[in-house]
Design a protein around this motif. Sequence first.
Motif, short mmCIF file in Angstrom:
data_model
loop_
_atom_site.label_atom_id
_atom_site.label_comp_id
_atom_site.label_asym_id
_atom_site.label_seq_id
_atom_site.Cartn_x
_atom_site.Cartn_y
_atom_site.Cartn_z
N HIS A 80 -34.64 43.36 -42.89
CA HIS A 80 -35.42 42.15 -42.61
C HIS A 80 -36.83 42.51 -42.17
O HIS A 80 -37.82 41.94 -42.67
CB HIS A 80 -34.70 41.32 -41.55
CG HIS A 80 -35.38 40.03 -41.22
ND1 HIS A 80 -36.44 39.94 -40.34
CD2 HIS A 80 -35.17 38.76 -41.67
CE1 HIS A 80 -36.84 38.69 -40.24
NE2 HIS A 80 -36.08 37.96 -41.05
N ASP A 81 -36.95 43.46 -41.26
CA ASP A 81 -38.28 43.87 -40.77
C ASP A 81 -39.09 44.56 -41.86
O ASP A 81 -40.32 44.40 -41.93
CB ASP A 81 -38.13 44.79 -39.56
CG ASP A 81 -37.55 44.08 -38.36
OD1 ASP A 81 -37.57 42.83 -38.33
OD2 ASP A 81 -37.05 44.76 -37.43
N PHE A 82 -38.41 45.33 -42.71
CA PHE A 82 -39.11 46.00 -43.81
C PHE A 82 -39.74 44.99 -44.74
O PHE A 82 -40.93 45.11 -45.10
CB PHE A 82 -38.12 46.89 -44.57
CG PHE A 82 -38.66 47.42 -45.87
CD1 PHE A 82 -39.52 48.50 -45.88
CD2 PHE A 82 -38.31 46.83 -47.07
CE1 PHE A 82 -40.03 49.00 -47.07
CE2 PHE A 82 -38.81 47.31 -48.27
CZ PHE A 82 -39.68 48.41 -48.26
N LEU A 83 -38.97 43.96 -45.14
CA LEU A 83 -39.52 42.95 -46.03
C LEU A 83 -40.65 42.16 -45.37
O LEU A 83 -41.68 41.89 -45.99
CB LEU A 83 -38.41 41.99 -46.46
CG LEU A 83 -37.33 42.56 -47.39
CD1 LEU A 83 -36.25 41.50 -47.64
CD2 LEU A 83 -37.92 43.03 -48.70
N TYR A 85 -43.99 44.36 -44.97
CA TYR A 85 -44.72 44.75 -46.17
C TYR A 85 -45.08 43.57 -47.07
O TYR A 85 -45.97 43.69 -47.90
CB TYR A 85 -43.91 45.79 -46.97
CG TYR A 85 -43.96 47.16 -46.34
CD1 TYR A 85 -44.99 48.06 -46.64
CD2 TYR A 85 -42.98 47.56 -45.43
CE1 TYR A 85 -45.03 49.31 -46.05
CE2 TYR A 85 -43.02 48.82 -44.84
CZ TYR A 85 -44.06 49.69 -45.16
OH TYR A 85 -44.09 50.93 -44.57
N THR A 86 -44.38 42.48 -46.94
CA THR A 86 -44.74 41.29 -47.72
C THR A 86 -45.59 40.31 -46.93
O THR A 86 -46.21 39.43 -47.54
CB THR A 86 -43.48 40.56 -48.21
OG1 THR A 86 -42.72 40.12 -47.06
CG2 THR A 86 -42.62 41.48 -49.06
N LYS A 87 -45.58 40.44 -45.61
CA LYS A 87 -46.33 39.52 -44.74
C LYS A 87 -45.88 38.08 -44.94
O LYS A 87 -46.67 37.14 -44.84
CB LYS A 87 -47.84 39.64 -44.98
CG LYS A 87 -48.40 41.05 -44.87
CD LYS A 87 -48.13 41.66 -43.50
CE LYS A 87 -48.71 43.07 -43.40
NZ LYS A 87 -48.42 43.71 -42.10
N LYS A 88 -44.59 37.91 -45.26
CA LYS A 88 -44.02 36.59 -45.45
C LYS A 88 -42.86 36.40 -44.49
O LYS A 88 -42.24 37.36 -44.03
CB LYS A 88 -43.51 36.43 -46.89
CG LYS A 88 -44.56 36.62 -47.96
CD LYS A 88 -45.50 35.43 -48.03
CE LYS A 88 -46.44 35.56 -49.21
NZ LYS A 88 -47.37 34.40 -49.33
N HIS A 89 -42.58 35.13 -44.23
CA HIS A 89 -41.40 34.81 -43.43
C HIS A 89 -40.16 34.96 -44.30
O HIS A 89 -40.05 34.35 -45.37
CB HIS A 89 -41.49 33.39 -42.89
CG HIS A 89 -40.22 32.92 -42.24
ND1 HIS A 89 -39.78 33.42 -41.03
CD2 HIS A 89 -39.30 32.00 -42.64
CE1 HIS A 89 -38.64 32.83 -40.71
NE2 HIS A 89 -38.33 31.97 -41.68
#
Length: 261
Positions: free
Chosen positions: A64-67, A70-74
């Motif tokens: 969850h933290d990785f996504l 790196y995506t800067k999305k919720h």
Amino acid sequence: MYKLGDWEVWSSRVQYADFSSNNSKQMLMGDEIKPKTSSFNEDLCLSLIAANIPWFKLQNPVFHDFLQNYTKKHIPDESTLRKSFLHPCYVSTIEKIREKIGDSYIYLVVDETTDINGSYIANLLVGVLNEQSPIKPFLIACKKLDKTNHSTISRFVNDSLRILWPHGGNDEKVLLLCSDAAPYMIKAGKTLNVFFPNMIHISCLAHMIQRLAEKVREMYPNVNTLVSNLKKVFLKASQRVDVYKEIMPSVSLPPEPVLTR
């Protein structure tokens, strides 16, 4: 960091904004963020499905933290994807399949299997009959059946094609049906000929070869017993395998027989 001029402009807008107005509220919350977030969630949902990644993996804190980093999305919750974005992904995929098939003549591949719970699961694949630009078949429907007979299979195929052609009128485009050689499949093929008059029903070549192999195995019981016992000698016996390799290091292990092959 805001520049001083930018900060003054923003503070003046907030000072004179009418907070009782819906337009002001939407301006402060940002109208442009919602479509981007929705698009990201839909793409995330489709990517997880295509990669066969279970949605509960999103609850893993590291993933969850990785996504999110790196995506800067919720990153949405599993239930959010299931309730709001699964159906749009399904509709979009079906529309792409319709576009690729178009008005071409098609063939059908129907098969029935059992899942881990012992339930009967029917699958229908649709492919395009085109020699110049062949494409892989598409999985149109996957449905749980209460029981397997010619009636349930015929109804499943007929209903599943309504997904591809919701308005009907293309029954003459079905030219070929491929299935196994089970008696209920043969009877289902004859039943479906009423709805699809141009359809030819053929049985799978692999099933025919498997029946021939079963007949050969039945005719030579001693050879079958020898092969079966040889499999038992090395099955789950690592010490015997080590001894075999020490005595004959240059000879490979005998091939493991697989009944369905």
